[in-house]
Design a protein around this motif. Structure first.
Motif, short mmCIF file in Angstrom:
data_model
loop_
_atom_site.label_atom_id
_atom_site.label_comp_id
_atom_site.label_asym_id
_atom_site.label_seq_id
_atom_site.Cartn_x
_atom_site.Cartn_y
_atom_site.Cartn_z
N ARG A 230 7.22 1.01 -4.21
CA ARG A 230 5.81 0.76 -3.91
C ARG A 230 5.49 1.17 -2.47
NH1 ARG A 230 3.61 -4.87 -6.70
NH2 ARG A 230 3.67 -4.09 -8.86
N SER A 234 3.00 4.27 -1.53
CA SER A 234 1.81 3.98 -0.75
C SER A 234 1.75 4.84 0.51
CB SER A 234 1.78 2.49 -0.36
OG SER A 234 0.66 2.19 0.43
N GLU A 250 -2.92 -2.61 -0.88
CA GLU A 250 -1.55 -2.12 -0.85
C GLU A 250 -0.61 -3.15 -0.24
OE1 GLU A 250 -0.22 0.59 -2.14
OE2 GLU A 250 -2.14 1.20 -2.97
N ARG A 253 0.08 -5.81 -2.85
CA ARG A 253 1.04 -5.36 -3.87
C ARG A 253 2.46 -5.37 -3.32
NH1 ARG A 253 0.78 -0.14 -5.45
NH2 ARG A 253 1.60 -0.53 -7.52
N TYR A 254 2.61 -4.89 -2.09
CA TYR A 254 3.93 -4.87 -1.47
C TYR A 254 4.46 -6.29 -1.25
CZ TYR A 254 7.63 -3.47 1.80
OH TYR A 254 8.83 -3.27 2.41
N GLU A 256 3.67 -8.90 -2.93
CA GLU A 256 4.02 -9.48 -4.23
C GLU A 256 5.46 -9.15 -4.60
OE1 GLU A 256 2.88 -8.92 -8.97
OE2 GLU A 256 1.74 -7.87 -7.43
N SER A 257 5.86 -7.89 -4.37
CA SER A 257 7.24 -7.50 -4.65
C SER A 257 8.21 -8.22 -3.72
CB SER A 257 7.39 -5.98 -4.49
OG SER A 257 6.60 -5.30 -5.43
#
Length: 638
Positions: A230, A234, A250, A253-254, A256-257
């Motif tokens: 990710r 990005s 972004e 999302r990062y 979350e990982s």
């Protein structure tokens, strides 16, 4: 001058496959079996390293034995001690054994360093070459961050695997064998029983708990790879993120990982603490029992103080490396998994591969190009959706054929098939009468040059990117190609000139500058067959006219396939093919097609009207990727 195709070596044959897929899952022993041939390149070094390992452990085991004798010489009656002289030989032997342990350990590492690093180098290179040999389908579906992480982890895992095995597990096993043998020969069987029982319990406990917690470790690695993918994706699309103001999206999302990785990491650490606590308890119990049995022996007179020190030293020497057995076992298991994952890349089957006995492509007249023929070609990327239907046409040597049509009609697919990124489902493609499936891919691609519409450059200098068309070209040749592509003056005006870095994917250059670099690169390669995929779409009018004239002159002595959206650039083509829905709808010269008043004529008429008028009258009109052209120059190429 172009390099002679016959001098090109054939690529390594491989078994073609209809689809790219992973090889069968290997066991841990299977991964080791695959790795061993790479390690057995220096048998003499391996043998000497193993000899040094045994000598180092012999010295390590000998230290407590000498220490016992020293203590026994000192633990005598007071009246005797007054006249005792400690033998110098014992002190010398003690020091020598201490030194030999370190000396032989370092010699072992020196001898085996080249074996390990050469294995890492060969495997990494083999994986890299294999990835380049895989089909375009694999690379369109891969995630760059995940693949590079697999190679990185796999290369590092080989060093770790060899290190843990040769420097930890094997020495410990040798030392355990020596110690148990000495205990069995010199002392009561109960000492051997306690040591063996503790070792067995320790190993079983460690392996069981490590297997249980390995799921947490695997989850950590998978989540780490996903987070890495990710992040890289990005960053590679930095401009798109900025265009849509999605930095916060972004980051979320990062994060979350990373949050999922954090949860797995906490579980992994908690389970590691439980493992270490259990290991310490087993070691404490075993050492306590050994010392108790030795103390009883001293009291009963069957053992000396030196014997007590000896067995205690043996236990400490054994359990110090065993303290790390959990970590070592886990790392070995993880290293085996990482190595296996990298070997999985090697087992990705090539969808497009050279046939056994494939020969280099031979051109009848390399100076004036080659005859390219598509014979009743049918092709589909997926079985449910066919792209090309019975496409049949020829590009004679030294001639120019243009292919036009709406987006999605299959124009770019023709170029991919000619480069043999894919194999046709039916029919064939020939160059000078040779089926391209029967010649080596290296010689085929050496004979073809392409100027793509979407140019991607290496994150290196402008000189490197132009010279990539023919590695080894001189500075004068590179500058000559740059002049022909009308980019030399721009480059010369930069502070670093040709040594200017272009950035990731060439993002420091404008679209037109990147396209001119691509044109210069192809001009430098000077292939027999040229493919122009809307090659001047990103240029301004003045530069476009100048470069079109240069490319038109170049194409006179080459075979040229032009993929165009702007029809004004291909009016001088020897033949124009109208492709629609994967089928050839019309073919002929520019004037012939205009005279028929069919699809091509309608496209031409639309492109002569003002863009605003076309958009107002027909919002769905196919304007091509570059919009309308106000000019009607009688030039093509490209």
């Amino acid at each position: 001058m172009r390099p002679t195709h016959a001098s090109l070596p054939p690529a390594t044959p491989a078994t073609p496959a209809t689809a790219s897929r992973r090889g069968p899952k290997r066991s841990d022993w299977g991964a080791l079996k695959t790795l061993l041939p790479y390690l057995w390149q220096y048998p003499l070094r391996v043998g000497l390293a193993l000899a040094c390992l045994i000598l180092a452990k012999a010295g390590n085991v000998g230290v407590p034995l000498v220490l016992k004798k020293i203590i026994d010489h000192l633990t005598v009656a007071p009246e005797v001690r007054a006249t005792l002289v400690l033998p110098v030989a014992l002190l010398v032997a003690y020091g020598a054994l201490r030194l030999s342990t370190s000396l032989f350990t370092e010699l072992r590492e020196i001898l085996f360093a080249r074996v390990t690093q050469r294995a890492v180098r060969k495997i990494a290179l083999q994986v890299f070459e294999h990835l380049h040999a895989l089909s375009l389908r694999f690379h369109l579906g891969r995630q760059t961050g995940g693949v590079t992480r697999d190679i990185e982890r796999g290369s590092r895992a080989i060093s770790s695997l060899v290190g843990y095995t040769l420097y930890s597990i094997l020495p410990t096993l040798v030392e355990v064998g020596m110690v148990l043998g000495i205990l069995l020969v010199r002392y009561d069987f109960s000492f051997t029983l306690i040591a063996l029982g503790a070792l067995t319990t320790y190993v079983i406990f460690t392996i069981s708990v490590t297997e249980w917690r390995s799921e947490f470790r695997r989850s950590m690695n998978e989540l780490d790879s996903k987070a890495n993918v990710r992040a890289i994706d990005s960053l590679l699309n930095y401009e798109t993120v900025k265009y849509f103001n999605n930095e916060t999206f972004e980051s979320a999302r990062y994060d979350e990982s990373l949050a999922r990785w954090e949860g797995a990491a906490v579980k992994s650490q908690v389970s590691l603490s439980l493992l270490n606590t259990g290991q310490s308890a087993i070691i404490a119990c075993a050492v306590s029992l050994i010392i108790w049995r030795a103390t009883v022996g001293v009291i009963e007179g069957t053992m000396t103080i030196g014997d007590l020190v000896l067995v205690n030293a043996f236990m400490i020497q054994l359990y110090v490396p065993l303290n790390f057995l959990g970590v070592i076992y886990r790392e070995i298991k993880q290293s085996l998994a990482d190595v296996d994952r990298m070997f999985d890349l090697l087992h990705e089957e090539r969808e497009v591969a050279d046939r056994p006995g494939a020969r280099p492509l031979l051109l009848r007249d390399p100076v004036r190009g080659a005859t390219v023929r598509f014979e009743h070609v049918e092709f589909s990327y997926e079985s449910q959706r066919q792209i090309l239907f019975d496409v049949d046409f020829e590009v004679p040597a030294g001639k120019t054929v243009a292919v036009v049509g709406p987006s999605g009609s299959g124009k770019s697919t023709l170029a991919r098939l000619l480069f043999r990124f894919y194999d046709v489902n039916q029919g064939c493609i020939t160059i000078d009468g040779q089926d391209i499936r029967d010649v080596t891919q290296a010689s085929l691609r050496q004979a073809i040059g392409i100027v793509p519409q979407d140019t991607v450059l290496f994150n290196d200098t402008i000189f490197y990117n132009i010279a990539y068309g023919r590695p080894g070209a001189s500075v004068a040749e590179v500058e000559s190609a740059a002049r022909a592509a009308y980019i030399h003056d721009f480059v010369a005006g930069l502070p670093d000139g040709y040594q200017s870095m272009v950035g990731e994917r060439g993002l420091k250059l404008s679209g037109g500058e990147k396209q001119r670099v691509a044109i210069a690169r192809t001009l430098l390669k000077n292939p027999a067959i040229l493919i122009f995929d809307e090659a001047t779409s990103a240029l301004d009018s003045r530069a476009e006219q100048a470069i079109q004239a240069e490319l038109r002159a170049l194409a006179r002595n080459h075979t040229a396939l032009v993929i165009a959206h702007r029809l004004s650039t291909i009016v001088d083509a020897d033949e124009i093919i109208v492709l629609e829905d994967g089928r050839i709808r019309e073919r002929g010269t520019h004037l012939e097609l205009l005279g028929r008043g069919a699809a091509y004529a309608r496209m031409w008429e639309r492109q002569q009207q003002p863009a605003a008028l076309v958009g107002a009258l027909d919002p769905d009109a196919d304007l091509g990727l570059t919009g309308l052209s106000a000019r009607q120059e009688a030039v093509w190429p490209v």
